[in-house]
Design a protein around this motif. Sequence first.
Motif, mmCIF file in Angstrom:
data_model
loop_
_atom_site.group_PDB
_atom_site.id
_atom_site.type_symbol
_atom_site.label_atom_id
_atom_site.label_comp_id
_atom_site.label_asym_id
_atom_site.label_seq_id
_atom_site.Cartn_x
_atom_site.Cartn_y
_atom_site.Cartn_z
ATOM 1 N N VAL A 87 3.163 1.676 -24.187
ATOM 2 C CA VAL A 87 3.191 0.263 -24.743
ATOM 3 C C VAL A 87 1.843 -0.158 -24.205
ATOM 4 C CG1 VAL A 87 4.435 -2.026 -25.046
ATOM 5 C CG2 VAL A 87 5.660 0.296 -25.224
ATOM 6 N N ALA A 142 13.876 -3.166 -34.473
ATOM 7 C CA ALA A 142 14.588 -3.880 -33.475
ATOM 8 C C ALA A 142 16.025 -3.353 -33.200
ATOM 9 C CB ALA A 142 14.679 -5.454 -33.851
ATOM 10 N N HIS A 191 11.851 -5.309 -23.617
ATOM 11 C CA HIS A 191 10.897 -6.363 -23.500
ATOM 12 C C HIS A 191 11.072 -7.800 -23.381
ATOM 13 C CE1 HIS A 191 10.812 -7.358 -27.699
ATOM 14 N NE2 HIS A 191 11.108 -5.897 -27.944
ATOM 15 N N LEU A 227 5.436 -4.843 -31.176
ATOM 16 C CA LEU A 227 6.447 -5.696 -30.552
ATOM 17 C C LEU A 227 5.992 -6.949 -30.744
ATOM 18 C CD1 LEU A 227 6.748 -3.783 -27.008
ATOM 19 C CD2 LEU A 227 7.991 -3.420 -29.203
ATOM 20 N N SER A 233 0.608 -5.328 -27.632
ATOM 21 C CA SER A 233 1.944 -5.469 -28.371
ATOM 22 C C SER A 233 2.305 -4.095 -28.902
ATOM 23 C CB SER A 233 1.717 -6.356 -29.529
ATOM 24 O OG SER A 233 0.309 -6.112 -30.373
ATOM 25 N N VAL A 247 7.282 -3.823 -19.570
ATOM 26 C CA VAL A 247 8.449 -3.291 -20.428
ATOM 27 C C VAL A 247 9.275 -2.110 -19.699
ATOM 28 C CG1 VAL A 247 7.396 -3.830 -22.588
ATOM 29 C CG2 VAL A 247 7.364 -1.377 -21.779
ATOM 30 N N TRP A 254 14.904 -5.779 -27.556
ATOM 31 C CA TRP A 254 14.713 -4.350 -27.619
ATOM 32 C C TRP A 254 14.191 -3.900 -28.953
ATOM 33 C CZ3 TRP A 254 19.238 -0.820 -25.395
ATOM 34 C CH2 TRP A 254 19.715 -1.630 -24.274
ATOM 35 N N HIS A 255 13.455 -2.777 -28.756
ATOM 36 C CA HIS A 255 13.058 -1.875 -29.900
ATOM 37 C C HIS A 255 13.547 -0.724 -29.772
ATOM 38 C CE1 HIS A 255 11.331 -5.503 -31.552
ATOM 39 N NE2 HIS A 255 10.920 -4.889 -32.936
#
Length: 470
Positions: free
Chosen positions: A69, A125, A109, A89, A72, A96, A113-114
Amino acid sequence: MRAPFLGQAYQSRSPVLASQTAINIFPELTEGNTDEVGAFYGTPGLTSVYTGSGEVRGLHSAGGYLWAVIGSTVWRLDSAFNATNCGTLPNSSGRVSMIHNETQLAIAHNDGWHWVALSGTSIAAVAGAPTGTSPLAVQDQYVLFVAENGGQFGITALADLSTIDALDIADAEGDPDNLVSIVSTHREAWLFGEETAEIWDDTGAALFPFERNSGVFIDAGCCAPLSVAKGQNTVFWLARDRTGQGMVVMANGYSPIRISTHPIEYAINRYSTISDAIGWCYHEEGHIFYVLTFPTGDATWVYDTAAKGWHQRAWLDSNGALHRHRGNCYATFNGLHYVGDWQNGKVYRMSLDTYTDDGAVIYRERAFDIPDSEQKRVRIDKFEVFATIGDGDPSASGAPIKLWLQVSRDAGRNFGYQRIISTGAIGATKARARWRRLGNGRDIVLKVATTMDNRVHWVSAYMDAEAMEQ
């Protein structure tokens, strides 16, 4: 005589008591027949393998890929570091937490969440996920997380982290405490509150599969959620209890054992904020390193379980100032060590066979006290560092290896000019690192340093010194 060269970083509150530094070097003690106690080796250098944009907020190895990550964006990197954009994100900064089960990866995050399938390339998501970046844990195909309500934690569906049932929540009931972090080790879930910790086991109970181990309770909580790190067969964290905070501990069974020293605790408690501390572990050549970075304090301290001591890691800016190590997060990928930069979007391979920080020089330093003789002045006629010389990596610059020595006569508070020497180019194996006529004084501290792009093997130091009458 042999100088007290080998040791850990130990700068006391009182410099007259101890003024020892170990910056970007770590000691390794011998294990066989040798006339030397050990040596200092240079800490790993960095080589960039991928560059994104922004802070590298997390790295995680799963499904044959390195997931990153950066800003974003969620990236999937293959073994050749070809990158696939998996989506963005809703935020672009802040660490994260990443964890995976057999088929899915979760990313926690600040805004929720994702998740993404390990074989997929598109994030989605997770409905009902808590916010914040408390570490996630995985155990028996459940993902465990700290809930948003004080002393509660929750679990995802079995083998499906894309689904969270609002009823799959339990209270950490051993003590009224706010949960801040979680880790799974030896198939036990360790729940860290601000002042206490407790252990939960997967018993397979019908209503909620995890139950508290009533025979275990730990009177040491956590003051920095991201400081919790699992090493080889143990857990490290920055502790807090009802009597204070800022002690670094390591679990011995269920008992927290203090591993920080008084100077380390003195340094930690001088930082204006310690709740943002970041911890991660890795092991290399028999050393298990717990790396603890303080972003606000702009410092990185490392505990080595093999040497049972601390050293400091730092990078040198163009103005000559030292800052926290560039590694903001860590992952092992294909058996190699990788870290993500907290500032410039770079993912680095971290290796003991690399001698720069992605081309920038690494400053390495050892400072140590010369014992006084009943507070008499000590005259030093000769000082020599015994080191591996002249057989460095041929890919290095090839320039003569330069070391410098500085002398302090006020317990390390002020140092004199740099006495620079050349120990010869590659192939000059008979060169010596030797300084003469260093003068006399009380409370003498000697500092040896270098920024050369070559390996550091400093074995020991010797000196000709004599106590004077006055």
